[in-house]
Design an enzyme around this catalytic site. Structure first.
Site, PDB file in Angstrom:
ATOM      1  N   LYS A 191       0.885  -1.178   0.000  1.00 40.21           N
ATOM      2  CA  LYS A 191       0.000   0.000   0.000  1.00 40.21           C
ATOM      3  C   LYS A 191       0.917   1.221   0.000  1.00 40.21           C
ATOM      4  CE  LYS A 191      -1.721   2.980   1.929  1.00 40.21           C
ATOM      5  NZ  LYS A 191      -1.449   4.406   1.535  1.00 40.21           N
ATOM      6  N   GLU A 200      -0.566   7.428  -0.809  1.00 36.06           N
ATOM      7  CA  GLU A 200      -1.485   7.931  -1.840  1.00 36.06           C
ATOM      8  C   GLU A 200      -0.952   9.224  -2.471  1.00 36.06           C
ATOM      9  OE1 GLU A 200      -1.758   7.796   1.365  1.00 36.06           O
ATOM     10  OE2 GLU A 200      -3.426   8.979   2.189  1.00 36.06           O
ATOM     11  N   SER A 213       4.699   8.147   9.863  1.00 39.51           N
ATOM     12  CA  SER A 213       4.778   8.994  11.054  1.00 39.51           C
ATOM     13  C   SER A 213       4.566   8.167  12.321  1.00 39.51           C
ATOM     14  CB  SER A 213       3.710  10.086  10.971  1.00 39.51           C
ATOM     15  OG  SER A 213       2.431   9.481  10.950  1.00 39.51           O
ATOM     16  N   CYS A 232      13.553  10.835   7.249  1.00 38.16           N
ATOM     17  CA  CYS A 232      13.551  10.504   8.678  1.00 38.16           C
ATOM     18  C   CYS A 232      14.953  10.536   9.268  1.00 38.16           C
ATOM     19  CB  CYS A 232      12.910   9.145   8.902  1.00 38.16           C
ATOM     20  SG  CYS A 232      13.898   7.812   8.222  1.00 38.16           S
TER      21      CYS A 232
END
Ligand code: NAD
Length: 494
Positions: free
Chosen positions: A186, A189, A239, A294
């Protein structure tokens, strides 16, 4: 319809819509919801992405279930072949992949190319797995052999963030696929387009249909992956807020779960640090990928008298050309969030040495390099993840105070020290609470074969996502004890 991405520059170029990829076919989602995929440099829609739900996840799981036995039966060397071919295809198409990443994410050409190269390095680790995965065997008792076989988990899933559209999926796929699993990805988006080409390259590399599937969408799709009982393992990168939710929810179905979260990385700079090395490296760390990584430096802990280094960082920062050296911010909401942190720090008494607010052309989402001095340790700019090209400088008197400040952070992804003293470096490396540490290196990514993963609120679950830990995450060790003859002098163990 060609899915070749034709861009050869930053000029706006539209692309095909991102559908779901199930059983080797591009299919629409079962509802008609879509979202715009926006090129951040132009603030213009370059494609649409379908927003999937539980029924789409169920279809992907069915496809994976059907394809899995044939893939599991293949010897690991044959599964590894796919990674060799994928590596070759990525090299052959490196320009196209580079521009695709740059257009959907906003990062510069150079940063996008570096991302493809790092993704290739991950595929290379997959190529080495058939050799690494030979497991031990021992005669544990007279006539009794015990051996380990790494079996696949089965159907597994990965959920990835916007900031590395290609590399983060490649953190997961080589180990999971070579390990014999069927994978459902996934992607974010906001950046679902590079994975279109990835899916096609995996197919061309010989991966059977149904072994790699893509479900596009957002929260609803992720929740369906978490809740699906046929999915045995799920890795997430994003996150901390969402990592915590996904970690708890996916574990409810007994899955193994590994969730990498956000970061607030500290760079400790002491007076003996090499001036030019430190200035260049700190600047690159906080501005690279527009601070949207990150591993980016977010706080510089200035120990004692280091004004000459701060001045040099300011000079380097001012030389950075927006759009050329520093890419766009992913969306308008992020520009506003970053700007809010800078405004707030200023109003709380911090001093803006380099100001990136309101820069860039009016089309697109931009924040220039921003250096904030005299930030106090309890200000939001010193504690919270800003995720933009902003460095908060916090002044402390000595090394102990610097380490204490670093360790007060809830996060624990990366931490670095700049010094020419082995003693100082050793103390910091021994005492900071972070999973990935650097000495005179601002982005201390543990390259392959070392495993990538932070500590504290930067990771939920055990182990690292890349390297050998990744292989262990996506496989389960079966222990087989065998005896082939009755032994004369058996013991209680045989
Ligand atoms: P995000 O958490 O908003 O999104 C990550 C993924 O979660 C996306 O695929 C998104 O669709 C999905 N998602 C969003 N909200 C959800 C919800 N409520 N429930 C379930 N799924 C949800 O992260 P992002 O903005 O895409 O990426 C930036 C963040 O990722 C930063 O915090 C950054 O530090 C972190 N990150 C961490 C690492 C690491 O290795 N620790 C690496 C890259 C990025």
């Amino acid at each position: 319809m060609s899915t070749i991405f034709s861009a050869k520059s930053y000029d706006f170029t539209s692309y095909v819509d991102a559908q779901n990829y199930i059983n080797g076919q591009w299919v629409s989602a079962q509802n008609s919801d879509t979202m715009d995929v926006i090129n951040p440099r132009h603030a213009q829609t370059m494609a649409k992405v379908v927003m999937s739900g539980a029924k789409d996840v169920a279809s992907a799981v069915e496809a994976a279930k059907a394809a899995l036995p044939g893939w599991q039966e293949m010897p690991i060397r044959e599964r590894g072949e796919v990674m060799y071919k994928l590596r070759q295809l990525m090299h052959e198409n490196i320009e196209e992949l580079t521009w695709l990443i740059s257009h959907e994410n906003g990062k510069t050409y150079a940063e996008s190319k570096a991302e493809v190269l790092k993704a290739i390095e991950c595929a290379e680790y997959g190529c080495s797995l058939p050799n690494l995965a030979a497991a031990p065997q021992l005669e544990v008792s007279r006539g009794v052999d015990c051996r380990i076989v790494y079996e696949s988990v089965g159907i597994v899933a990965g959920v990835t963030p916007f900031n590395f559209p290609l590399m983060v999926p490649l953190w997961m796929l080589p180990q999971a696929l070579v390990g014999g699993n069927a994978f459902i990805l996934k992607p974010s988006e906001q950046v679902p387009l590079s994975c279109i080409r990835l899916a096609e390259m995996l197919k061309e590399a010989g991966l059977p249909d149904g072994i790699f599937n893509i479900i596009n969408g957002g929260q609803e799709a992720v929740e369906a992956l978490c809740d699906n009982e046929d999915i045995g393992a799920l890795a997430f990168v994003g996150s901390t807020r969402v990592a915590k939710i996904v970690y708890g929810r996916a574990a409810q179905t007994g899955k193994r779960v590994l969730c990498l979260g956000g970061a607030k990385n500290h760079l400790i700079v002491v007076p003996d640090a090499d001036l030019e090395l430190t200035a260049q490296n700190v600047t690159a760390s906080y501005t690279g990928c527009a601070g949207q990584r990150c591993m980016a430096a977010s706080v510089m802990v200035a120990v004692g008298e280091v004004d000459h280094i701060v001045d040099a960082i300011a000079q380097h920062s001012k030389q950075i050309e927006l759009g050329k050296d520093l890419g766009a911010i992913v969306n308008q909401a992020s520009v506003e969030r970053i700007t809010r942190y800078i405004n707030e720090a200023e109003s709380q008494g911090a001093k803006i040495l380099v100001d990136g607010r309101g820069q860039g052309d009016e089309h697109g989402y931009w924040v220039g390099p921003t250096l904030i001095d005299h930030v106090k340790g309890d200000m939001p700019a010193a504690k919270e993840e800003i995720f933009g090209p902003v460095l908060s400088i916090v002044r402390v008197n000595n090394l102990d105070e610097a380490i204490e400040l670093e360790n007060s952070s809830a996060y624990g992804n990366a931490s670095s020290v700049y010094t020419t003293s082995g003693d100082v470096a050793r103390k910091v490396m021994n005492q900071v609470s972070a999973g990935m540490c650097g000495v005179n290196i601002g982005v201390p990514v543990p390259r392959e074969p070392f495993g990538f993963g932070g500590w504290n609120d930067s990771k939920f679950g055990h182990g690292n996502i890349t390297g050998w830990d990744g292989y262990r995450f996506w496989t389960r060790p079966r222990k087989i004890s065998s005896k082939w003859a009755l032994q004369k002098d058996t013991t209680w163990m045989s």
